[in-house]
Design a protein around this motif. Structure first.
Motif, PDB file in Angstrom:
ATOM      1  N   CYS A 190       0.844  -1.189   0.000  1.00 39.92           N
ATOM      2  CA  CYS A 190       0.000   0.000   0.000  1.00 39.92           C
ATOM      3  C   CYS A 190       0.882   1.243   0.000  1.00 39.92           C
ATOM      4  N   TYR A 191       0.583   2.196  -0.857  1.00 38.31           N
ATOM      5  CA  TYR A 191       1.249   3.479  -1.000  1.00 38.31           C
ATOM      6  C   TYR A 191       2.539   3.393  -1.824  1.00 38.31           C
ATOM      7  N   ARG A 225      -5.713   4.443   7.737  1.00 37.97           N
ATOM      8  CA  ARG A 225      -5.785   5.631   8.582  1.00 37.97           C
ATOM      9  C   ARG A 225      -4.545   6.500   8.374  1.00 37.97           C
ATOM     10  N   PRO A 226      -4.634   7.583   7.578  1.00 38.30           N
ATOM     11  CA  PRO A 226      -3.481   8.471   7.416  1.00 38.30           C
ATOM     12  C   PRO A 226      -2.972   8.956   8.769  1.00 38.30           C
ATOM     13  N   GLY A 227      -1.671   8.904   8.950  1.00 47.06           N
ATOM     14  CA  GLY A 227      -1.067   9.295  10.214  1.00 47.06           C
ATOM     15  C   GLY A 227      -0.854   8.147  11.172  1.00 47.06           C
ATOM     16  N   SER A 228      -1.428   6.983  10.879  1.00 45.08           N
ATOM     17  CA  SER A 228      -1.242   5.831  11.755  1.00 45.08           C
ATOM     18  C   SER A 228       0.163   5.254  11.579  1.00 45.08           C
ATOM     19  N   HIS A 232       2.579   5.311   8.059  1.00 48.35           N
ATOM     20  CA  HIS A 232       3.941   5.838   7.969  1.00 48.35           C
ATOM     21  C   HIS A 232       4.951   4.747   7.620  1.00 48.35           C
ATOM     22  N   ARG A 233       4.739   3.568   8.145  1.00 47.08           N
ATOM     23  CA  ARG A 233       5.640   2.465   7.810  1.00 47.08           C
ATOM     24  C   ARG A 233       5.644   2.219   6.306  1.00 47.08           C
ATOM     25  N   TRP A 234       4.448   2.090   5.707  1.00 45.11           N
ATOM     26  CA  TRP A 234       4.378   1.830   4.268  1.00 45.11           C
ATOM     27  C   TRP A 234       4.937   2.999   3.468  1.00 45.11           C
ATOM     28  N   ASN A 235       4.621   4.218   3.883  1.00 44.55           N
ATOM     29  CA  ASN A 235       5.105   5.382   3.155  1.00 44.55           C
ATOM     30  C   ASN A 235       6.621   5.481   3.178  1.00 44.55           C
ATOM     31  N   GLU A 236       7.205   5.352   4.351  1.00 41.21           N
ATOM     32  CA  GLU A 236       8.657   5.493   4.467  1.00 41.21           C
ATOM     33  C   GLU A 236       9.373   4.357   3.736  1.00 41.21           C
ATOM     34  N   ARG A 237       8.917   3.146   3.955  1.00 37.54           N
ATOM     35  CA  ARG A 237       9.558   1.995   3.316  1.00 37.54           C
ATOM     36  C   ARG A 237       9.444   2.048   1.803  1.00 37.54           C
ATOM     37  N   ASN A 238       8.251   2.314   1.324  1.00 33.41           N
ATOM     38  CA  ASN A 238       8.022   2.235  -0.120  1.00 33.41           C
ATOM     39  C   ASN A 238       8.671   3.384  -0.880  1.00 33.41           C
ATOM     40  N   ARG A 239       8.776   4.553  -0.254  1.00 31.80           N
ATOM     41  CA  ARG A 239       9.507   5.636  -0.909  1.00 31.80           C
ATOM     42  C   ARG A 239      10.951   5.220  -1.157  1.00 31.80           C
ATOM     43  N   LEU A 240      11.567   4.633  -0.147  1.00 33.48           N
ATOM     44  CA  LEU A 240      12.966   4.224  -0.291  1.00 33.48           C
ATOM     45  C   LEU A 240      13.109   3.081  -1.290  1.00 33.48           C
ATOM     46  N   ALA A 276       4.233   9.637  14.090  1.00 31.46           N
ATOM     47  CA  ALA A 276       4.648   8.234  14.159  1.00 31.46           C
ATOM     48  C   ALA A 276       5.897   7.940  13.335  1.00 31.46           C
ATOM     49  N   ASN A 277       6.112   8.683  12.245  1.00 32.07           N
ATOM     50  CA  ASN A 277       7.283   8.387  11.421  1.00 32.07           C
ATOM     51  C   ASN A 277       8.580   8.866  12.049  1.00 32.07           C
ATOM     52  N   PHE A 278       8.505   9.492  13.237  1.00 30.48           N
ATOM     53  CA  PHE A 278       9.717   9.838  13.975  1.00 30.48           C
ATOM     54  C   PHE A 278       9.911   8.950  15.206  1.00 30.48           C
ATOM     55  N   ARG A 279       9.157   7.858  15.263  1.00 28.88           N
ATOM     56  CA  ARG A 279       9.362   6.894  16.345  1.00 28.88           C
ATOM     57  C   ARG A 279      10.523   5.981  15.972  1.00 28.88           C
ATOM     58  N   PHE A 280      11.425   5.804  16.888  1.00 26.92           N
ATOM     59  CA  PHE A 280      12.612   4.994  16.607  1.00 26.92           C
ATOM     60  C   PHE A 280      12.234   3.560  16.240  1.00 26.92           C
TER      61      PHE A 280
END
Length: 322
Positions: A190-191, A225-228, A232-240, A276-280
């Motif tokens: 997703c994303y 849920r945007p912001g969940s 953020h996991r899918w967005n950050e991972r898939n962008r990279l 959430a995307n700044f959680r370690f």
């Protein structure tokens, strides 16, 4: 039956003329909103075939689809494969020259398909036509996607400026161009499957159109849920992963290094944002998934490069930051 010929008369079909478009509607637990989507598709002023891809919904969606008066075709998957996985699974069931992707929480205006089809018909060098997605209050969510200077896909919300890519929630593509560029990256779940696809179409020498008159009302985030944390996991991972697959090597390496470096120093920062995307822990999980998926992404990178007619650097210089 796949491959049937049809004629469009007052909202009904008869076996005479080939249908030009398949609309793929991906759903997962969409019983609360998919009827609006199907009603809007039934009101389209252009002939098309509707294929709903059901990601193993368990909320009554299957019964609703079976009872809907438009009688959509349904491809039910045995498990939830996400938006990207469902589109990838459905592509082999498409035998029309054009294929649309549509979210199950989106309701297009009656002239939506016609405007997109006409735009592609007038631009033989284009492989995709982006819609305008509107929020419930009528404000624009996306009129197409631009590529930021750090490689993000970012929704444009104004004007008819050239766009790098499209929002995958409502888009029309040339089927063979999509297949020739490698289809849909199912592993993304997703994303960013849309921006990755736009990258590969650009590398193959195709254009992407913005058609802001083709409007779609969208209940953004009805299924996710945007912001969940998962968002953020899918967005950050898939962008990279997208950058590894498609972008110049220096860009992909730089963004991977930046993500890893910021993750490493986050526990030391007292001023880290609450998002959430700044959680370690989330970022560490993203890095672990990137490591696990990197071999496959590098294989895909080689395949993407082998299909390219335009260099990665040329695409990057033309579009990054616009």
């Amino acid at each position: 039956m796949l491959g049937d010929d049809h004629e469009f008369r007052h909202g009904h079909y008869s076996a005479l003329v080939p249908l030009p478009i398949t609309v793929l509607v991906v759903t997962w637990r969409g019983a609360a909103h998919i009827a609006d989507c199907l009603d809007a598709l039934a009101a389209q002023d252009r002939p098309h075939r509707t294929l709903v891809v059901d990601n193993a919904s368990d909320d009554g969606t299957a019964a609703l689809l079976a009872a809907h008066p438009s009688a959509p075709e349904v491809l039910r998957l045995p498990r939830n494969t996400g938006y990207a996985g469902a589109l990838a699974a459905a592509l082999s069931h498409v035998d029309t020259p054009l294929v649309a992707w549509l979210n199950d929480d989106a309701a297009p205006a009656p002239d939506w398909l016609g405007l997109l089809e006409d735009a592609l018909g007038a631009a033989p060098g284009a492989a995709a036509a982006a819609s305008r997605l509107d929020r419930a209050d009528g404000t624009a969510q996306s009129t197409g996607v631009r590529l930021t200077a750090d490689g993000h896909g970012y929704d444009r919300v104004t004007g008819e400026l050239p766009v790098f890519g499209f929002c995958g929630g409502a888009v029309l593509l040339r089927t063979e161009a999509l297949r020739a560029a490698g289809g849909v990256p199912a592993a993304f779940f997703c994303y960013y499957e849309d921006t990755d696809t736009a990258w590969r179409l650009r590398l193959a020498g195709h254009d992407v159109l913005a058609v802001p008159s083709a409007r779609v009302r969208h209940r953004h985030g009805a299924s996710t849920r945007p912001g969940s944390p998962e968002f953020h996991r899918w967005n950050e991972r898939n962008r990279l992963l997208m950058l590894v697959r498609c972008a110049p090597a220096a860009v992909a390496a730089r963004e991977l290094a930046k993500f890893a470096a910021l993750t490493a120093v986050l526990p030391l920062r007292r001023d880290r944002p609450a998002a959430a995307n700044f959680r370690f822990t989330l970022r560490a999980r993203v890095l672990a998934e990137i490591v696990a998926m990197l071999p496959g992404a590098l294989v895909a990178r080689r395949a993407v490069g082998g299909l390219a007619r335009v260099s990665r650097g040329e695409v990057w210089r033309s579009w990054a930051g616009r």
